[in-house]
Design an enzyme around this catalytic site. Structure first.
Site, PDB file in Angstrom:
ATOM      1  N   ASP A  33      12.380  34.424  11.513  1.00 11.56           N
ATOM      2  CA  ASP A  33      13.656  33.827  11.116  1.00 11.56           C
ATOM      3  C   ASP A  33      14.825  34.580  11.747  1.00 11.56           C
ATOM      4  OD1 ASP A  33      13.775  36.198   9.625  1.00 11.56           O
ATOM      5  OD2 ASP A  33      13.177  35.234   7.754  1.00 11.56           O
ATOM      6  N   SER A  34      15.979  34.592  11.076  1.00 17.25           N
ATOM      7  CA  SER A  34      17.182  35.193  11.659  1.00 17.25           C
ATOM      8  C   SER A  34      17.050  36.687  11.886  1.00 17.25           C
ATOM      9  CB  SER A  34      18.404  34.933  10.771  1.00 17.25           C
ATOM     10  OG  SER A  34      18.265  35.563   9.504  1.00 17.25           O
ATOM     11  N   SER A  35      16.139  37.337  11.199  1.00 12.41           N
ATOM     12  CA  SER A  35      15.951  38.773  11.389  1.00 12.41           C
ATOM     13  C   SER A  35      15.465  39.099  12.787  1.00 12.41           C
ATOM     14  CB  SER A  35      14.973  39.331  10.347  1.00 12.41           C
ATOM     15  OG  SER A  35      13.717  38.691  10.434  1.00 12.41           O
ATOM     16  N   VAL A  36      14.873  38.107  13.474  1.00 12.68           N
ATOM     17  CA  VAL A  36      14.319  38.345  14.814  1.00 12.68           C
ATOM     18  C   VAL A  36      14.639  37.240  15.826  1.00 12.68           C
ATOM     19  CG1 VAL A  36      12.459  39.892  14.082  1.00 12.68           C
ATOM     20  CG2 VAL A  36      12.096  37.424  13.983  1.00 12.68           C
ATOM     21  N   ALA A 110      16.416  31.176  13.167  1.00  7.58           N
ATOM     22  CA  ALA A 110      17.163  31.546  11.958  1.00  7.58           C
ATOM     23  C   ALA A 110      17.125  30.418  10.938  1.00  7.58           C
ATOM     24  CB  ALA A 110      18.614  31.858  12.321  1.00  7.58           C
TER      25      ALA A 110
END
Length: 297
Positions: A33-36, A110
């Site tokens: 998701d948005s973390s990567v 994300a």
């Protein structure tokens, strides 16, 4: 964003876990998701983008790239730590090609989650589609490197999976569909089952070195604290308890998968305890952690 500050500590924990794999790493392959996400959402029709300032202000040439960060994201630093390259490109970014992707590629989006219904909330890439892109990537890689070299890259690559928070905070606790179908433990089991199926499919396709990230204390994320007005902006304990329990379920699943799938080296990165300790006791961790705690508070 406080969540992005948390990622620095997730990075350190990931690196410790990755070293346990003790394998040569020719490429970094990323899902989540948005973390990567390193820019895939830029190329799809969704409002969830980060292609504007102040995103990217500390990136190369102060350029917003679609990373939900002021600069690089943890997977970029992991790639650099393995002396591969300083950034991992997004698969949908048209400025890159299979030559760039052969040493690292990101399929993350994300706003997505394990649950297809989570990706529907903001019209982002569902996890199953990330897998389809990966299969397409394998075909391109074999065309570029040849079968033998491509299979070697696929088998020795490090696979990073960081996902799950949105399933709870953007889906289960906000929309009625899943909460009417499942109680919270049933939903956790549902997601853990998807995680297992995803890892199993990666293994079938040749992946062997995989790091799966757990959830942070998501009740302490800035948005959750800001909206927790009746408790004076404290962490939402219910959300933290859910994250901790889900991490336990993932750990149990990982133990089983390591026994069931031949040759797999699956490790779990659990940022929960250290992040919560930093938030609650910042002075134990030095000056930077005190600033970090202030940010998330």
């Amino acid at each position: 964003m406080g969540y992005e500050a948390m990622l620095w500590f997730l990075l350190a924990h990931l690196l410790v876990q990755i070293l346990k794999i003790n394998a040569k790493v020719p490429a970094i392959i990323v899902f989540g998701d948005s973390s990567v996400d390193s820019g895939n959402n830029n190329e799809i029709s969704t409002v969830l983008k980060s292609n504007f300032q102040p995103y990217g202000r500390d990136f190369i040439d102060s350029k917003p790239t679609g990373r939900f960060s002021n600069g690089r994201i943890p997977t970029d630093f992991i790639s650099e730590a393995f002396r591969i390259k300083p950034t991992i490109p997004a698969y949908l970014d048209p400025t890159y090609n299979i030559s760039d992707f052969s040493t690292g590629v990101c399929f993350a989006s994300a706003g997505t989650g394990y649950d297809n219904a989570t990706s529907d909330v903001l019209s982002v890439i569902p996890l199953w589609k990330e897998m389809e892109y990966y299969k397409e990537y394998q075909e391109k890689l074999r065309g570029f490197l040849g079968n033998e070299k491509a299979n070697k890259v696929i088998g020795e690559a490090l696979y990073l999976v960081s996902i799950g928070t949105n399933d709870f905070l953007e889906n289960y606790y906000v929309l009625p569909r899943r909460s009417s179908e499942y109680n919270i433990e049933e939903y956790q089991n549902f997601l853990a089952g998807i995680a297992k199926d995803f890892i199993t499919e990666l293994h079938r396709l040749g992946a062997r070195n995989i790091c799966l990230s757990g959830l942070p204390p998501m009740g302490c994320l800035p948005l959750e604290r800001a909206t927790n007005i009746f408790s004076g902006g404290d962490c939402v304990q219910e959300y933290n308890d859910v994250a901790k329990k889900f991490n336990e379920k993932l750990q149990g699943m990982i133990m089983k998968v390591n026994k069931e799938l031949a040759g797999i080296r699956l490790v779990f990165s659990n940022p929960y305890d250290i992040l919560l300790d930093i938030i609650q006791n910042p002075n134990k961790f030095g000056k930077f952690s005190a600033v970090f705690s202030y940010v998330v508070k």
